[in-house]
Design an enzyme around this catalytic site. Structure first.
Site, PDB file in Angstrom:
ATOM      1  N   LYS A   1       0.877  -1.206  -0.019  1.00 28.40           N
ATOM      2  CA  LYS A   1       0.077  -0.044   0.167  1.00 28.40           C
ATOM      3  C   LYS A   1       0.958   1.111  -0.055  1.00 28.40           C
ATOM      4  CE  LYS A   1      -4.277   1.909   2.078  1.00 28.40           C
ATOM      5  NZ  LYS A   1      -5.042   1.517   0.806  1.00 28.40           N
TER       6      LYS A   1
ATOM      7  N   LEU B   1      -4.357  -5.210  -3.812  1.00 30.70           N
ATOM      8  CA  LEU B   1      -4.013  -5.022  -2.487  1.00 30.70           C
ATOM      9  C   LEU B   1      -5.154  -5.833  -1.477  1.00 30.70           C
ATOM     10  CD1 LEU B   1      -2.869  -3.225  -0.280  1.00 30.70           C
ATOM     11  CD2 LEU B   1      -4.438  -1.556  -0.300  1.00 30.70           C
TER      12      LEU B   1
END
Length: 288
Positions: free
Chosen positions: A152, A208
């Site tokens: 991230k 993600l």
């Protein structure tokens, strides 16, 4: 919520007003997007899934070899202080950690840098977001991001371009597609419901691992609802009866139109409504 200029922002151990907060122009987060971040929802002045967000923050830092001398409790106290001082009832808390300040150079191995930490809050409708009731429209676009989307980082230009393109086309978001398979939207994970099966793309470097995604899978399992994790083709998605997205500040958002084609009957489906209810009920035990 306090007026914008009166809001407090945390930068490297100090609290500043929003208009006074600043970082160095030589910060690698500014020059290279050499930084990681987390966004936690705030409901009733409490953080949602904070410990899970912190764990992912540390994982992201480790993958980028960022100096890590942070304690979960310290970040928690800072966020709670900001939430209180900024009088935030519902919205989000943003945490960003950069590699630090140095002369501009692609090589960072010779520098022993002290990370930069920035934390702030934003007001946002979450529980009463109209999109959660009426659904959203999305379009498919090629996934042009770098190949470590599981970290991230703040390298978000491709996502910003995709989101902006969607808005310019009169819809709400873009769904990123690679080699005929769906990955995720600009800032959310994707689920489809097809022939009574709930399916989401499996975790890999291509997407993600969303905190809301993970929590929702656990909540559904507790309620005897199975979710399969596997690759999903664009054709599979187009044949789905229901589609929804998950994210930290959107929770569970129904999708009612993809590339101008209705999903199901074009209305929010019963299964998505059930999943929304389950998620809202379960997160009450994960507020802090």
């Amino acid at each position: 919520m306090l007026e914008t200029n009166s809001q407090k922002v945390y930068v490297n151990g100090q609290f500043f007003s929003k208009k006074e907060a600043s970082i160095s122009v030589f910060d690698r987060g500014f020059l290279f997007s050499d930084s990681v971040y987390e966004v936690s929802a705030v409901i009733g002045g409490d953080l949602v899934d904070w410990q899970e967000h912190f764990a992912r923050l540390i994982r992201s830092m480790d993958k980028l070899n960022l100096v890590n001398n942070f304690q979960e409790e310290d970040f928690y106290k800072i966020q709670k202080k900001l939430i209180k001082e900024n009088e935030l009832n519902e919205g989000l808390c943003y945490v960003q950690v950069t590699r630090g300040v140095a002369e501009r150079d692609f090589n960072f191995a010779t520098n022993s840098l002290s990370p930069t930490v920035v934390i702030f809050t934003q007001e946002k409708l979450i529980l009463s977001n109209p999109a959660s009731k009426k659904g959203i429209k999305i379009i498919t676009v090629p996934d042009d991001r770098w190949r470590r989307r599981d970290i991230k980082t703040t390298q978000l230009l491709a996502q910003s371009l995709a989101k902006t393109y969607a808005i310019q086309k009169g819809v709400d978001d873009s769904l990123l597609v690679q080699d005929g398979f769906i990955n995720e939207c600009s800032s959310s994970n994707v689920f489809i419901i097809k022939e009574k099966n709930i399916i989401t793309p499996n975790l890999s470097n291509d997407i993600l691992g969303g905190i809301t995604r993970s929590s929702l899978i656990k909540f559904c399992k507790k309620n005897n609802i199975e979710i399969k994790e596997q690759k999903i083709s664009v054709d599979d998605m187009m044949g789905a009866q229901e589609v929804f997205l998950t994210s930290s500040t959107g929770f569970v958002l129904p999708v009612i139109d993809i590339d101008g084609r209705q999903v199901g009957n074009g209305l929010v489906g019963d299964k998505v409504k059930e999943i929304q209810r389950i998620y809202i009920e379960q997160i009450k035990s994960k507020l802090s």
